[in-house]
Design an enzyme around this catalytic site. Structure first.
Site, PDB file in Angstrom:
ATOM      1  N   GLU A   1      -9.375  -5.386  -3.908  1.00 42.20           N
ATOM      2  CA  GLU A   1      -8.789  -4.303  -3.600  1.00 42.20           C
ATOM      3  C   GLU A   1      -9.612  -3.222  -2.628  1.00 42.20           C
ATOM      4  O   GLU A   1      -9.540  -2.420  -1.880  1.00 42.20           O
ATOM      5  CB  GLU A   1      -7.856  -3.480  -4.336  1.00 42.20           C
ATOM      6  CG  GLU A   1      -6.651  -4.287  -4.938  1.00 42.20           C
ATOM      7  CD  GLU A   1      -5.484  -4.285  -3.833  1.00 42.20           C
ATOM      8  OE1 GLU A   1      -5.677  -3.803  -2.711  1.00 42.20           O
ATOM      9  OE2 GLU A   1      -4.505  -4.864  -4.216  1.00 42.20           O
TER      10      GLU A   1
ATOM     11  N   SER B   1       0.900  -1.289   0.019  1.00 36.37           N
ATOM     12  CA  SER B   1      -0.088  -0.100   0.065  1.00 36.37           C
ATOM     13  C   SER B   1       0.671   1.127  -0.023  1.00 36.37           C
ATOM     14  O   SER B   1       1.360   1.544  -0.984  1.00 36.37           O
ATOM     15  CB  SER B   1      -0.873   0.008   1.112  1.00 36.37           C
ATOM     16  OG  SER B   1      -1.917   1.078   1.070  1.00 36.37           O
TER      17      SER B   1
ATOM     18  N   HIS C   1      -7.572  -5.598   0.240  1.00 32.46           N
ATOM     19  CA  HIS C   1      -6.654  -4.877   0.369  1.00 32.46           C
ATOM     20  C   HIS C   1      -5.904  -5.078   1.806  1.00 32.46           C
ATOM     21  O   HIS C   1      -6.368  -5.198   2.874  1.00 32.46           O
ATOM     22  CB  HIS C   1      -6.836  -3.263   0.642  1.00 32.46           C
ATOM     23  CG  HIS C   1      -5.669  -2.324   0.535  1.00 32.46           C
ATOM     24  ND1 HIS C   1      -4.968  -2.363  -0.724  1.00 32.46           N
ATOM     25  CD2 HIS C   1      -5.207  -1.502   1.372  1.00 32.46           C
ATOM     26  CE1 HIS C   1      -3.878  -1.373  -0.463  1.00 32.46           C
ATOM     27  NE2 HIS C   1      -4.114  -0.898   0.787  1.00 32.46           N
TER      28      HIS C   1
END
Length: 542
Positions: free
Chosen positions: A330, A216, A452
């Site tokens: 995600e 990320s 995610h």
């Protein structure tokens, strides 16, 4: 006589223990350029926690590039994680082992399997995620012990966040020797990479075998270090998990960021740099809750001479092997549709409302034939907009101009259900929340896909550090494969090796295979290149 003999035996025994303890302590001592550190032995892995790699960025050093560490005398204990960077509790899945929270946060941690401190082992330097607003190198999911058991020296790095790490102001630019401001968090990472080059050999690592990695915001950071001319030569390979600076939003210029900084400073009643530095750390942190407190990376003329996307287009990035990918969920379809029902009509309506003149082209590649298609396609659409497209673009451009192999993956293993004893704890999801008690009752996974950040514990071999989920045998199977890919890549720049499916590299940006990582992992043909090519076209037109 027996009592006297027993007394002498006891004295010699205690003396022997003391000598052994002293020798063991010496074995755990390393000499760095700044002083001697003493770590701890945790089940055969040597760990050195809370190592300062830059001076505390406090007082007049608030919003300054990292400064050298003040050398220390004697032996510094390295048995506790340092403080984490200033941050608000905005992500419910973060679990810290840090020594509190402070502006004084520039510390790193080293896990090494060394036996002689002379081995020249490959090195992993990992940057945490958290949107450049939260996170810490002490989080258990980033723990380096498992990677150390793979024969790798693992390093986690703290860096400044939010207003402390990315605030720009013309007065800051004026006082800077580089005439730039902002990007302090990325400069912290750069300073840490220089520390690794100067010191990692003392821990049994090889400064010529450094791989940088992150998830990320950490992945954004990896793309930034690859794009910056400052960091060239400080690493030989890179891993990016879900994120890059090459998305569909161009970075602001320094002037734009300075203008935003002026407006923010005025709004909080501190219009000058002197007034800003006089604010307490708590007041500044409180101010980051404001809706206009959104500070990020800018093209400052120092760390970046131009937009990172243009750096990669022009082949000016670090020319290193890249392993990069994203997850199958995600973002959830609700991020696009909100409370609307997932129907073809609603999907079409929302896309047309939000994307105007681009809508018809988008609807042509994100095709919906029936209402049953909507959840899947809308989930893909939301994930692409959020982070998948930028990650794809990074991999695609580097495969064309990077002069090195690029290995691309799609991670698809959903997390299992929460453990029964989690009770009514709330688990955050990309598109909503579910109560732990409901998960317990229904015994269903919390998501249909890999959300995610779901891959972190799998990739780093850290499933046991996360007690929220009811890990199954298949989870450990997936983790063994994904960690093997990562470890192979860190050691050689190639994820392939014994016991894992063959993973071909991308060939010059053409339609290629992608490693689909799940219970059964296999290389499959890239399926949605048309979507990403359209998003790239739309991004370059803006």
């Amino acid at each position: 006589m027996k009592l006297l003999a027993f007394t002498f035996m006891l004295i010699f025994s205690i003396a022997g223990v003391l000598v052994e303890d002293r020798l063991n302590a010496q074995e755990l001592q390393v000499s760095t350029r700044d002083g001697v550190l003493e770590g701890v032995n945790e089940s055969g892995v040597y760990v050195f926690k809370g190592i300062p790699f830059a001076a505390p960025p406090i007082g007049p050093l608030r919003w300054r590039e990292p400064q050298p560490v003040k050398k220390w005398q004697g032996v510094r204990k390295a048995d506790k994680f340092g403080p984490r960077a200033m941050q608000r509790p905005i992500f419910g899945d973060m679990n810290f082992r840090s020594n509190g929270m402070s502006e004084d946060c520039l510390y790193l941690n080293v896990w090494t399997p060394t036996k002689t401190f002379q081995e020249k082992l490959p090195v992993l330097v990992y940057f945490y995620g958290g949107g450049l607003m939260a996170g810490d190198g002490s989080e258990p999911r980033y723990d380096g012990e498992s990677m150390a058991r793979q024969g790798i020296v693992a390093v986690t790095v703290n860096y400044r966040l939010n207003i402390f790490g990315f605030f720009s102001h013309p007065e800051l630019s004026k006082e800077s020797p580089f005439k730039a401001s902002g990007n302090y968090g990325l400069l912290d990472q750069y300073a840490a990479l220089k520390w690794v080059q100067a010191n990692i050999a003392a821990f049994g690592g090889d400064p010529n075998k450094v791989t940088i990695a992150g998830e990320s915001a950490g992945s954004f950071s990896v793309s930034a270090q690859m794009a910056s001319p400052l960091s060239k030569g400080l690493f030989r390979a890179a891993i990016g998990e879900s994120g890059s600076l090459l998305g569909n939003r161009p970075l602001p210029t320094l002037a734009e960021s300075e203008k935003k900084g002026i407006a923010f400073a005025s709004a909080i009643g501190a219009p000058s740099l002197e007034a800003l530095r006089a604010l307490s750390v708590d007041k500044l942190l409180e101010a980051t809750a404001r809706p206009d407190a959104n500070f990020g990376v800018n093209i400052d003329g120092y760390l970046f001479q131009k937009n990172p996307a243009d750096v990669f287009k022009d082949g000016e990035q670090a020319k290193v092997p890249l392993l990069v990918g994203w997850n199958s969920e995600e973002m959830n379809y609700r991020a696009l549709l909100g409370s609307l029902q997932p129907t073809r009509e609603n999907f079409t309506k929302v896309v047309r409302e939000r994307f105007g003149e681009d809508a018809e082209a988008l609807l042509a590649v994100y095709k919906i034939d029936t209402d049953e298609d909507v959840e899947r396609v809308a989930t893909d659409f939301a994930g692409d907009q959020f982070i998948a497209y930028g990650t794809w673009r990074w991999s695609d451009l580097h495969s064309q101009t990077g002069e090195n192999p690029v290995y691309r993956y799609l991670y698809a293993r959903p997390r299992p259900a929460m453990r029964a004893e989690m009770g009514d704890a709330v688990a955050g999801l990309a598109g909503g929340v579910i109560k732990g008690g409901e998960a317990k009752k229904q015994r269903i996974p919390l998501s249909k896909g890999a959300v995610h950040s779901a891959e972190i514990e799998y990739a780093l071999g850290n499933l046991p550090t996360n007690r929220v989920y009811d890990w199954q045998a298949d989870d450990y199977k997936v983790s063994a494969v994904l960690q093997a890919y990562f470890a192979n890549f860190i050691k050689s720049g190639d994820p392939n090796g014994l016991g894992v499916p063959a993973w071909p590299a991308i060939q010059q940006g053409n339609a290629a295979t992608i490693m689909h990582v799940d219970t059964v992992s296999e290389a499959i043909k890239e399926k949605h290149r048309d979507r990403y090519l359209l998003l790239e076209k739309l991004a370059t037109m803006k």
